[in-house]
Write a protein that holds these residues in place. Sequence first.
Motif, PDB file in Angstrom:
ATOM      1  N   ARG A  25       0.834  -1.203   0.000  1.00 56.78           N
ATOM      2  CA  ARG A  25       0.000   0.000   0.000  1.00 56.78           C
ATOM      3  C   ARG A  25       0.871   1.256   0.000  1.00 56.78           C
ATOM      4  NH1 ARG A  25      -4.793  -0.418   4.276  1.00 56.78           N
ATOM      5  NH2 ARG A  25      -5.179   1.605   3.286  1.00 56.78           N
ATOM      6  N   ASN A 296      -6.577   2.516   9.159  1.00 57.26           N
ATOM      7  CA  ASN A 296      -7.207   3.300   8.099  1.00 57.26           C
ATOM      8  C   ASN A 296      -7.935   4.507   8.674  1.00 57.26           C
ATOM      9  OD1 ASN A 296      -6.416   1.630   5.945  1.00 57.26           O
ATOM     10  ND2 ASN A 296      -8.228   0.329   6.126  1.00 57.26           N
ATOM     11  N   LEU A 301      -8.176   7.393   6.005  1.00 55.74           N
ATOM     12  CA  LEU A 301      -8.351   6.631   4.771  1.00 55.74           C
ATOM     13  C   LEU A 301      -9.687   5.885   4.796  1.00 55.74           C
ATOM     14  CD1 LEU A 301      -4.735   5.172   4.711  1.00 55.74           C
ATOM     15  CD2 LEU A 301      -5.616   7.040   3.284  1.00 55.74           C
ATOM     16  N   ALA A 305     -10.147  -0.036   3.293  1.00 55.18           N
ATOM     17  CA  ALA A 305      -9.033  -0.124   2.344  1.00 55.18           C
ATOM     18  C   ALA A 305      -8.079  -1.236   2.740  1.00 55.18           C
ATOM     19  CB  ALA A 305      -8.287   1.199   2.303  1.00 55.18           C
TER      20      ALA A 305
END
Length: 313
Positions: A25, A296, A301, A305
């Motif tokens: 990521r 996250n 985020l 995710a």
Amino acid sequence: MPHKIFIDGAAGTTGLEIAERLAPRSEFSLITLDDDRRKDAGARREALNEADVAILCLPDDAAREAVELIDPASGTRVIDASSAHRTTEGWCYGFPELVGTERVADARRVSNPGCYPTGFLGLIAPLVRAGLLPADWPYTVNAVSGYSGGGKALVERYESGEAPGFRAYGYDLAHKHLPEMKAHAGLDHPVLFAPAVVPVYRGMIVEVPLHLGAMPNDPHADALRGALAEFYEGSQVVKVRTDPAQKELLLESGAEPDDSMELFVFGNEGGWNVRLVARLDNLGKGASGAAVQNLNLLCGLPETAGLKLGSAQ
């Protein structure tokens, strides 16, 4: 600019899974220590204070020590995957579906829930809050987990063939998960907890059997199922299965990682006997997946995710 993440205890089962999930990521940059520096207090202190978020995958005492190594002025936020801070004042309990995503996102210190409590609380906490189940009931929890939750020594016993097929434990009735279950379900009494390990690597079934007909307000199985479905409506992680026709629930030896959790309400014909069941991955929503979900949120985020949500689809 990527968020700097340090996993303290990255060589353990939970830490390894978190690292594997974060490595591809681009939103994250992992701070790593060579093997010969992983236990060096100075090196750990530097890494902990350099990180935007530190994820602690350590035994309880070591997790407490790690928190002490963090300078409050550094701004480092913490996700603790141990049981050290799950009922500690000032720590956010990292179960977003129960405490709210905004509370997790705003927290400086987040305590990741235990695997067994995740199943128990996912079932019981919403129903106690709704007044459908009494807070003063003597709840019993029967649960089985894959052997990966027992640490390296137990994993070696099972994979070498030294361990039996079924391992029941916790007979001192003082399991470390008990305070967490009581506190976050809002109960008056500790639960009676009967855990066991089965010969699959990952997976978990947590069951709470209830004689609803003996309860003062005489709740019905359908009411419990409906309340859970309403509580988790819209969740991409927790799903309430409303079709009660299944005759068995399985833990498969070759199961893939899964960060979701399924909840079931099995009632008899009259609805006055019920078996509440949660099925989850003890290394997914029960550990690493929950840590990634909380990370996250801390980093602003999308909540899911990087999560693997097979059974929630």
